[in-house]
Design an enzyme around this catalytic site. Structure first.
Site, short mmCIF file in Angstrom:
data_model
loop_
_atom_site.label_atom_id
_atom_site.label_comp_id
_atom_site.label_asym_id
_atom_site.label_seq_id
_atom_site.Cartn_x
_atom_site.Cartn_y
_atom_site.Cartn_z
N ARG A 23 0.35 -1.15 -0.28
CA ARG A 23 -0.09 -0.02 -0.09
C ARG A 23 0.66 1.00 0.16
O ARG A 23 0.80 1.76 -0.28
CB ARG A 23 -0.94 -0.04 1.21
CG ARG A 23 -1.86 0.90 1.05
CD ARG A 23 -2.72 1.89 -0.46
NE ARG A 23 -2.99 0.54 -0.68
CZ ARG A 23 -3.39 0.21 -2.06
NH1 ARG A 23 -3.00 2.01 -2.51
NH2 ARG A 23 -3.70 -0.46 -3.07
N LYS A 45 2.34 24.59 -2.93
CA LYS A 45 0.56 23.89 -3.16
C LYS A 45 1.39 22.63 -2.85
O LYS A 45 0.62 21.98 -3.47
CB LYS A 45 0.15 24.59 -3.98
CG LYS A 45 -0.40 25.99 -3.45
CD LYS A 45 -1.34 26.30 -4.71
CE LYS A 45 -1.05 28.21 -4.21
NZ LYS A 45 -2.24 28.81 -5.14
N LYS A 85 4.93 39.46 -1.23
CA LYS A 85 3.51 39.76 -2.11
C LYS A 85 2.32 40.40 -1.73
O LYS A 85 3.20 41.13 -0.99
CB LYS A 85 2.82 37.46 -1.80
CG LYS A 85 3.92 36.82 -2.18
CD LYS A 85 3.61 35.21 -2.30
CE LYS A 85 1.93 35.46 -2.73
NZ LYS A 85 1.57 33.76 -3.41
N GLU A 95 5.36 40.06 -6.53
CA GLU A 95 3.80 40.13 -7.08
C GLU A 95 3.53 41.72 -7.62
O GLU A 95 3.28 42.69 -6.75
CB GLU A 95 3.39 39.59 -5.77
CG GLU A 95 1.99 38.89 -6.67
CD GLU A 95 0.99 38.63 -5.83
OE1 GLU A 95 1.19 37.14 -5.67
OE2 GLU A 95 -0.07 39.59 -4.74
N ASP A 100 0.30 38.47 -11.43
CA ASP A 100 -0.49 37.47 -10.80
C ASP A 100 -2.34 38.07 -11.32
O ASP A 100 -2.91 39.05 -11.13
CB ASP A 100 -0.82 38.27 -9.45
CG ASP A 100 -1.34 37.18 -8.16
OD1 ASP A 100 -1.56 36.12 -8.41
OD2 ASP A 100 -2.49 38.34 -7.49
#
Length: 281
Positions: free
Chosen positions: A98, A133, A165, A195, A216
């Site tokens: 597994r 992410k 950002k 950004e 962005d």
């Protein structure tokens, strides 16, 4: 491609999570002397990634197991094609099955998805890259799978590049202030990315000396204007809601890099099974 000791440590942790005090089903139903071969095969078409990791899983369960890959890492395979076989103790094969499949399916799914995005920008200069992410604990393997699929890696984590950002800009008091503060704090070998959500912010980032400017969630027309405005003075990255249907048009705007969170954050596992053939001594 990864730290071997780190991989071994992770696999031991993951096996402990799955096995605990032992695989009670296998131990209670399979004789200790039972030998066999497990055949791993694809149940769909795509790109395989993670064969060396699957091999390490079985080796950790039982060093006496013999793992043989039937295809190359990164190879495109068809439905029903054999990917690998593992020979030895049936108890050991079933105990590692597994975890080996989970990792192989996850990484092959990422490699397959990445290959589709890379194919969609063929003929342009755009480079397809991943994001942060990723699944906690699996980032180094998921980013490896992106490379196997033909993509490239963005920064690995928060420590290896500056990415300013919107919230950093707000906290610092503006793009110029944020870039200046970052430059004063980091080594000369580290890049600074900013950004930008508008052409005005693109101009500010250029004036501040950003190495990379991320466009962005801009429209295609605004991206084209931004690329012309930057005119090679910084690397241009497009980001935000990029899909397989839109990436080709984004690449044609002239951007250098397109970051795609979907390569890792919502990818479908590649369908792989293991069939067991047994033989008694």
């Amino acid at each position: 491609m990864w730290n071997k000791r780190e991989l071994e440590r992770k696999i031991e942790e993951w096996l402990q999570e799955d096995l605990g005090f032992g695989d009670v089903t296998t131990l209670s139903t399979i004789p200790e002397s039972e030998q066999g071969t497990g055949i791993l095969y694809a149940k769909e078409a795509g790109v395989v990634a993670g064969l060396p990791i699957a091999e390490q899983v079985f080796a950790t369960v039982d060093p006496a197991l013999v793992f043989t890959a039937k295809v190359e890492e990164g190879q495109r395979v068809e439905v029903g094609q054999e990917l690998a076989e593992v020979r030895g103790s049936v108890r050991s094969i079933l105990s590692g099955e597994r975890l080996a499949l989970n990792l192989l399916q996850r990484l092959s799914g990422i490699a397959t998805r990445t290959s589709e995005y890379v194919a969609a920008v063929a003929g342009t200069k755009a480079r397809v890259v991943d994001t942060r992410k990723t699944t906690p604990g699996l980032r180094f393997l998921e980013k490896y799978a992106v490379r196997v699929g033909g993509g490239h890696n963005h920064r690995f984590a928060l420590y290896d590049a500056v990415m300013i950002k919107d919230n950093h800009i707000k906290g610092a008091g503006g793009i110029a202030q944020a870039v200046a503060s970052a430059r004063a704090a980091i080594p000369h070998t580290m890049t600074v990315e900013v950004e930008a959500e508008s052409l005005d912010q693109v101009r500010e980032a250029l004036e501040a000396g950003a190495d990379i400017i991320m466009l962005d969630n801009m429209s295609l027309e605004t991206m084209r204007e931004a690329v012309a405005l930057i005119d090679g003075r910084a690397v241009v990255e497009a980001s935000g809601g990029v899909t397989l249907e839109t990436i080709g048009d984004i690449a044609k705007t002239g951007v250098d890099v397109i970051s795609v969170g979907a390569l890792t954050h919502s990818v479908k596992a590649f369908d792989i099974s293991l069939d067991l053939n047994t033989r008694k001594r």
